[in-house]
Design an enzyme around this catalytic site. Sequence first.
Site, PDB file in Angstrom:
ATOM      1  N   SER A 100       9.867-121.375  81.779  1.00  0.00           N
ATOM      2  CA  SER A 100       9.766-120.319  80.772  1.00  0.00           C
ATOM      3  C   SER A 100       8.374-119.670  80.813  1.00  0.00           C
ATOM      4  O   SER A 100       7.997-119.110  81.841  1.00  0.00           O
ATOM      5  CB  SER A 100      10.109-120.895  79.396  1.00  0.00           C
ATOM      6  OG  SER A 100      10.306-119.891  78.442  1.00  0.00           O
ATOM      7  N   MET A 101       7.602-119.754  79.738  1.00  0.00           N
ATOM      8  CA  MET A 101       6.253-119.213  79.770  1.00  0.00           C
ATOM      9  C   MET A 101       5.453-119.793  80.925  1.00  0.00           C
ATOM     10  O   MET A 101       4.687-119.091  81.607  1.00  0.00           O
ATOM     11  CB  MET A 101       5.542-119.501  78.450  1.00  0.00           C
ATOM     12  CG  MET A 101       4.112-118.980  78.365  1.00  0.00           C
ATOM     13  SD  MET A 101       3.167-119.781  77.040  1.00  0.00           S
ATOM     14  CE  MET A 101       2.765-121.360  77.815  1.00  0.00           C
TER      15      MET A 101
END
Length: 281
Positions: A100-101
């Site tokens: 994700s991030m």
Amino acid sequence: MERSDHHVTSAGLRLHVTQWGAPTARPVVMLHGIRGYAETFAGIAAALQPDCRVIAFDQRGRGTSDWDPQQGYYTGAYVNDLAAVVDALDLDRFDLLGHSMGGINAIVYAARFPERVNRLLVEDAGPGAFEASPGAIRIRRELATTPSHFATWDDARAFMRVLRPSVTEEAREQRLQSMLRPADGGGFTWRYDHVGIAATRLNPDPARVVDLRPHVAALACETLVVRGGKSDYLQPEMVEDMQRLNPRIRSTVVPDAGHYIHDDQPALFHQLVRDFLVPIH
């Protein structure tokens, strides 16, 4: 399995670093997501033994790393933190995994430092997912509505059960242990900088939001993008766009997994990571 914990300083912030495995084993750096923590990779680290030395750190504002008083929770700062950790550990070349991030940060780092990254594995992240996917809307809603305090641990359990219904009870409990701390006056509050992280996610400075597509196009290392079959974040057309931008990129889908593939289907994900990162002799 050998384990060590220590700190590295980046831009004046102390970052908590965890390493699993023999110091002489193949180095693999792993980056967690927006409300994650280094310990989320303990299961993957065990699955990669004895071949790999897995290195993960609580990114700024999370776990036991320092919070940024300037609320600099943007890709550029995260990538600089990763560079500081890599330099402090004197890593020449290594494999890189990001969720994700952390996947966004991993892509930007690998594009910026092609001489350092051997293989790149991106777990459910890519251009467009951060900005416009249903998962991005969900994450913003979660950040806007998350309570700052829980009167009891059971209250926190109930909240996490609603927030992450697809993961195991064991995974939810690990999240709570890593994300909560006792609050002054009783009860529990978040260990991570919820206010600062939410502020930069809900009202970001446009000048500091990265355009990921040029970085995807610039990747020079062997790259695998892993999408959860039920993910609301990285959409199939986004993966196709990544492969158009860079034909070097391969992709695969883990069935019956959402955005949190390593929690939803840990055994399948561990084997997939091992097959990609550990060379066959």
